[in-house]
Motif scaffolding. Structure first.
Motif, mmCIF file in Angstrom:
data_model
loop_
_atom_site.group_PDB
_atom_site.id
_atom_site.type_symbol
_atom_site.label_atom_id
_atom_site.label_comp_id
_atom_site.label_asym_id
_atom_site.label_seq_id
_atom_site.Cartn_x
_atom_site.Cartn_y
_atom_site.Cartn_z
ATOM 1 N N VAL A 18 37.338 29.306 14.722
ATOM 2 C CA VAL A 18 36.769 28.706 15.771
ATOM 3 C C VAL A 18 35.846 29.819 16.597
ATOM 4 C CG1 VAL A 18 36.892 27.551 17.877
ATOM 5 C CG2 VAL A 18 38.370 26.967 15.917
ATOM 6 N N PHE A 22 32.699 30.003 14.568
ATOM 7 C CA PHE A 22 32.302 28.706 15.038
ATOM 8 C C PHE A 22 32.101 27.433 14.162
ATOM 9 C CE2 PHE A 22 29.642 32.344 16.980
ATOM 10 C CZ PHE A 22 29.975 32.228 18.320
ATOM 11 N N LEU A 23 33.266 27.451 13.330
ATOM 12 C CA LEU A 23 33.181 26.371 12.407
ATOM 13 C C LEU A 23 34.606 25.596 13.174
ATOM 14 C CD1 LEU A 23 33.484 28.017 9.273
ATOM 15 C CD2 LEU A 23 31.414 26.710 10.071
ATOM 16 N N GLY A 24 34.258 24.102 13.137
ATOM 17 C CA GLY A 24 35.329 23.335 13.885
ATOM 18 C C GLY A 24 35.306 23.301 15.236
ATOM 19 N N ILE A 25 34.155 23.439 15.786
ATOM 20 C CA ILE A 25 33.795 23.310 17.362
ATOM 21 C C ILE A 25 34.134 21.820 17.903
ATOM 22 C CG2 ILE A 25 32.323 23.773 19.254
ATOM 23 C CD1 ILE A 25 32.972 26.318 18.210
ATOM 24 N N CYS A 26 33.863 21.151 17.088
ATOM 25 C CA CYS A 26 33.660 19.625 17.783
ATOM 26 C C CYS A 26 35.357 19.303 18.080
ATOM 27 C CB CYS A 26 33.220 18.618 16.767
ATOM 28 S SG CYS A 26 31.517 18.899 16.623
ATOM 29 N N LEU A 29 36.744 21.277 20.852
ATOM 30 C CA LEU A 29 36.557 20.669 22.207
ATOM 31 C C LEU A 29 36.967 19.648 22.583
ATOM 32 C CD1 LEU A 29 32.742 21.938 22.600
ATOM 33 C CD2 LEU A 29 34.811 23.431 23.231
#
Lengths: 191, 261
Positions: A18, A22-26, A29
């Motif tokens: 993360v 920046f993978l799996g930001i959804c 958050l």
């Protein structure tokens, strides 16, 4: 063995999925409001990514490579992952209701989690063998579990802070993520 | 402006429902590839091409694809176009291909593309769908490029690869770059400022109209970017105030499975 340890440390801490890729930001958050739900989501991600990296590795090594269809990997992987999540959900519901009770609600959210596809593609890109791929998947997912749990802990405390109007909600979460990412830079000396 | 005309769709995508600044969709590539303006443009245009082609094909097939299998069908369509774009980039723009790396195949799971397929292209004719794709794609490109310019300028004093602000050197007065902006934490920081700005504008507009300013709880809900991919399930967790509700869902599901037996 040494390479496996390097893969574990590298994927879980140094190149945290993360905070540095920046993978799996959804889900990071969206589902990090409470520690309880965050660990649930993290656990489900560990479960799915480990299984998914095993199956995608298997399919890549024994079907796509012999048939020379490696260029189809994106299409095949996303379909395999989508089908796998459905299958795992059905399997857990019938066979292990206790595990389903803990993880079941989070499973549908994971199909479109870019971390799952990302790990499968990274395994291919870094030409890991099956064991290395599964270990990499597991370690990456554990990194996600770390990040989302710490985030949820911070957010539970933020609740009591007096934050100026425009910075409430997403902005303050992103600022916390920024500070966490700086902290995780400290791990880069490990490798 | 009349609805569903090409110009209305373009305006809607670029300004009114800008995917980056207004809808906050596709956060993974937004954070990951905006280390420079060029990368931002490259990612934005690649996504635009996939979006236009997939919107076109899905709109053509909208009466053929059965409702029950529409998601897998959309995913196959999008993944095929992404693979095509990936090979075109690899062949003709290898430098961009190397810079974007794994984020090119990951266009498949970008919420914008499946979101537009689901909410627009599967319901409207081909021409408006194509323009919807162009509008949304250009809106995304504009968003990524703006963030890319800010990060590149603050982080290295450059814009589009050219040195804009002279750097400080030995005995020279100049700019000392804040390198953290082109590293991972800078992405979160710039996005945080952007969302705060957006909150301020929204609150000002609401005040002018005399409507209610969004409360703290509303803002917390927005954290989930509303990509809709999970069928609204994440909303249950986003509020965090209804632990009983999620228990109920599990129990309902378990009961369902029992009754099936």
């Amino acid at each position: 063995m040494k390479t496996l340890i390097i893969i574990i440390v590298g994927s879980a801490l140094v190149n945290n999925v993360v905070l540095s890729q920046f993978l799996g930001i959804c889900p990071f958050l969206g589902v990090s409001k409470k520690v309880e739900t965050a660990t649930g989501m993290g656990g489900a991600v560990v479960f799915v990514i480990t299984i998914a990296s095993f199956f995608t590795g298997l399919i890549y090594d024994y079907i796509l490579v012999p048939l020379d269809f490696t260029f189809l990997n994106t299409i095949v992987f996303i379909l395999v992952i989508a089908a796998l999540v459905q299958f795992v959900e059905m399997f857990l519901k019938k066979s292990i209701p206790s595990l389903y009770r803990a993880l079941g609600v989070y499973l549908p959210l994971i199909t479109t989690n870019c971390a799952v596809l990302g790990v499968a593609l990274l395994n291919v890109q870094k030409s890991y063998n099956l064991l290395q791929g599964v270990v990499n998947g597991f370690a990456t997912a554990v990194g996600f579990l770390f990040a989302i749990t710490i985030m949820a802990g911070i957010r539970e405390k933020i609740e009591y802070n007096n934050i100026s109007e425009n910075w409430q909600g997403t902005p303050i979460v992103l600022i916390s993520a920024c500070l966490m990412a700086i902290a995780f830079f400290g791990f880069s000396g490990l490798i | 402006m009349r609805e569903n005309t090409p110009s209305e769709r373009l305006f809607n995508g670029i300004v009114k429902e800008n995917p980056t600044f207004v809808l906050m969709l596709g956060m993974c590539p937004t954070l990951a590839v905006t280390t420079s303006a060029i990368n931002g443009i490259g990612m934005g245009l690649s996504t635009t091409v996939v979006l236009v082609l997939s919107n076109m094909l899905i709109s053509m097939l909208r009466k053929i694809i059965p409702d029950s299998v529409r998601m897998p069908a959309f995913i196959v369509v999008v993944a095929s176009f992404v693979t095509m774009v990936q090979f075109l980039l690899q062949g003709f723009v290898p430098s961009l291909y190397n810079a974007l790396g794994i984020y090119i195949p990951l266009i498949v799971v970008n919420c914008i593309i499946l979101g537009r397929a689901e909410s627009y292209a599967s319901k409207f004719p081909v021409i408006p769908s194509i323009f919807d794709g162009i509008g949304m794609g250009l809106g995304f490109t504009v968003g990524l490029t703006c963030i890319g310019i800010v990060r590149e300028l603050v982080g290295s004093g450059k814009a589009f690869g050219a040195q804009i602000i002279p750097l400080a050197g030995e005995g020279k007065v100049g700019y000392t770059p804040i390198t953290i902006f082109i590293l991972a934490p800078g992405a979160f920081l710039v996005l945080a400022c952007l969302v705060a700005l957006q909150n301020k504008i929204k609150a000002n507009v609401a005040r002018k109209k005399g409507a209610a300013v969004p409360s703290k709880a509303d803002r917390d809900e927005e954290a989930c970017a509303a990509c809709g991919m999970c069928g609204g399930q994440a909303k249950i967790f986003a509020t965090g105030s209804e632990p009983d509700k999620e228990e109920n869902i599990v129990e309902e599901k378990l009961e369902e499975s029992k009754s099936e037996e």
